[in-house]
Design a protein around this motif. Structure first.
Motif, PDB file in Angstrom:
ATOM      1  N   GLU A 120       0.781  -1.142  -0.033  1.00  0.00           N
ATOM      2  CA  GLU A 120       0.193  -0.039   0.050  1.00  0.00           C
ATOM      3  C   GLU A 120       0.929   1.287   0.090  1.00  0.00           C
ATOM      4  O   GLU A 120       0.445   2.430  -0.416  1.00  0.00           O
ATOM      5  N   LYS A 121       2.048   1.148   0.615  1.00  0.00           N
ATOM      6  CA  LYS A 121       2.988   2.276   0.582  1.00  0.00           C
ATOM      7  C   LYS A 121       3.905   2.411  -0.676  1.00  0.00           C
ATOM      8  O   LYS A 121       4.376   3.338  -1.091  1.00  0.00           O
TER       9      LYS A 121
ATOM     10  N   SER B 182      -1.801   4.522  15.694  1.00  0.00           N
ATOM     11  CA  SER B 182      -1.738   5.338  14.608  1.00  0.00           C
ATOM     12  C   SER B 182      -1.975   4.469  13.277  1.00  0.00           C
ATOM     13  O   SER B 182      -2.101   3.190  13.606  1.00  0.00           O
ATOM     14  N   VAL B 183      -2.525   5.013  11.999  1.00  0.00           N
ATOM     15  CA  VAL B 183      -3.274   4.018  11.184  1.00  0.00           C
ATOM     16  C   VAL B 183      -2.774   5.004   9.960  1.00  0.00           C
ATOM     17  O   VAL B 183      -2.787   5.988  10.091  1.00  0.00           O
ATOM     18  N   TRP B 184      -2.541   4.369   8.919  1.00  0.00           N
ATOM     19  CA  TRP B 184      -2.345   5.180   7.594  1.00  0.00           C
ATOM     20  C   TRP B 184      -3.744   5.624   6.953  1.00  0.00           C
ATOM     21  O   TRP B 184      -4.598   5.272   6.980  1.00  0.00           O
ATOM     22  N   ARG B 185      -3.378   6.795   6.553  1.00  0.00           N
ATOM     23  CA  ARG B 185      -4.691   7.786   6.245  1.00  0.00           C
ATOM     24  C   ARG B 185      -5.293   7.190   5.194  1.00  0.00           C
ATOM     25  O   ARG B 185      -6.857   7.294   5.121  1.00  0.00           O
TER      26      ARG B 185
ATOM     27  N   SER C 183       0.138  14.450  16.022  1.00  0.00           N
ATOM     28  CA  SER C 183       0.876  13.364  15.552  1.00  0.00           C
ATOM     29  C   SER C 183       2.187  12.952  16.502  1.00  0.00           C
ATOM     30  O   SER C 183       2.795  14.155  17.062  1.00  0.00           O
ATOM     31  N   TRP C 184       2.495  11.931  17.105  1.00  0.00           N
ATOM     32  CA  TRP C 184       3.719  11.553  17.686  1.00  0.00           C
ATOM     33  C   TRP C 184       4.654  10.900  16.754  1.00  0.00           C
ATOM     34  O   TRP C 184       5.812  10.593  17.145  1.00  0.00           O
ATOM     35  N   ASP C 185       4.288  10.788  15.524  1.00  0.00           N
ATOM     36  CA  ASP C 185       5.100  10.116  14.550  1.00  0.00           C
ATOM     37  C   ASP C 185       5.436  11.130  13.426  1.00  0.00           C
ATOM     38  O   ASP C 185       4.203  11.736  12.864  1.00  0.00           O
ATOM     39  N   GLU C 186       6.628  11.121  12.929  1.00  0.00           N
ATOM     40  CA  GLU C 186       6.684  12.221  11.874  1.00  0.00           C
ATOM     41  C   GLU C 186       6.604  11.340  10.319  1.00  0.00           C
ATOM     42  O   GLU C 186       6.802  12.349   9.367  1.00  0.00           O
ATOM     43  N   ARG C 187       6.190  10.207  10.117  1.00  0.00           N
ATOM     44  CA  ARG C 187       5.822   9.741   8.840  1.00  0.00           C
ATOM     45  C   ARG C 187       4.660  10.404   8.374  1.00  0.00           C
ATOM     46  O   ARG C 187       3.663  10.614   8.875  1.00  0.00           O
ATOM     47  N   GLU C 188       4.830  10.657   6.935  1.00  0.00           N
ATOM     48  CA  GLU C 188       3.626  11.296   6.047  1.00  0.00           C
ATOM     49  C   GLU C 188       2.610  10.225   6.068  1.00  0.00           C
ATOM     50  O   GLU C 188       2.894   9.052   6.186  1.00  0.00           O
TER      51      GLU C 188
END
Length: 181
Positions: free
Chosen positions: A37-38, A130-133, A152-157
């Motif tokens: 998916e990424k 956390s979950v992917w948009r 967000s506590w996570d920097e991933r887009e």
């Protein structure tokens, strides 16, 4: 023959996991799907990042301090979810996955309900995830179960961070307030 309509959720401390419990296959499917998916070209477990391969090859070590919930249909693992040990009063839900052949049967909701019950028993302030948009169905499920989007506590887009305070009842709604408190 296994009755595929009957699914039970089993709670295990991470340090008690075994190679035969079916978790490795569920984690492999989860990570391979996520990487696809990424847009990452990963054809098998060997192509996954090392930390994901470690979860699959040795979940006992990877989740030693956590609790792993497994949904079973008969003796077959059909879903999983990891609840991390509390940090600063919060546990985290990770690796929610339901075998595609068993989706639409409420398994993910039951796993989350069991995770919330475990968290309540552990006395945490709340649960975060956390979950992917692009996983809009998962985001909607979490919202139905009382989770709200948070900073967000996570920097991933493309990652949506959510949390649910422990002050919510198990049905997902707010607990009744007590006037004068």
């Amino acid at each position: 023959m296994t009755d595929h309509r009957t699914v039970r959720v089993v709670r295990r401390p991470g340090r008690t996991l075994t190679a035969e419990d079916g978790l490795a296959g569920l984690l492999a499917a989860y990570h391979l799907r996520t990487e696809a998916e990424k847009g990452e070209a990963v054809t098998d477990v060997d192509g996954l990042p090392g930390r994901y391969r470690a979860e699959i090859s040795d979940p006992r070590t990877a989740f030693a301090d956590d609790v792993v919930l497994t949904a079973l249909s008969g003796d077959t693992a059909v879903g999983c979810l990891v609840v991390t040990a509390p940090v600063d009063g919060w546990s985290e839900i990770k690796r929610l996955w339901t075998d595609p052949g068993f989706r639409g049967r409420g398994i993910a909701s039951r796993l989350i309900g069991a995770a919330l019950a475990h968290a309540a028993e552990s006395g945490v302030t709340g649960v975060r995830l956390s979950v992917w948009r692009w996983r809009t169905g998962a985001v909607a499920l979490y919202e139905r179960l009382g989770f709200t989007v948070t900073e967000s506590w996570d920097e991933r887009e493309q990652l949506v961070c959510m949390r649910r305070e422990a002050s919510l009842d198990r049905a997902g709604g707010p607990r009744p307030s007590h006037a004068g408190r």
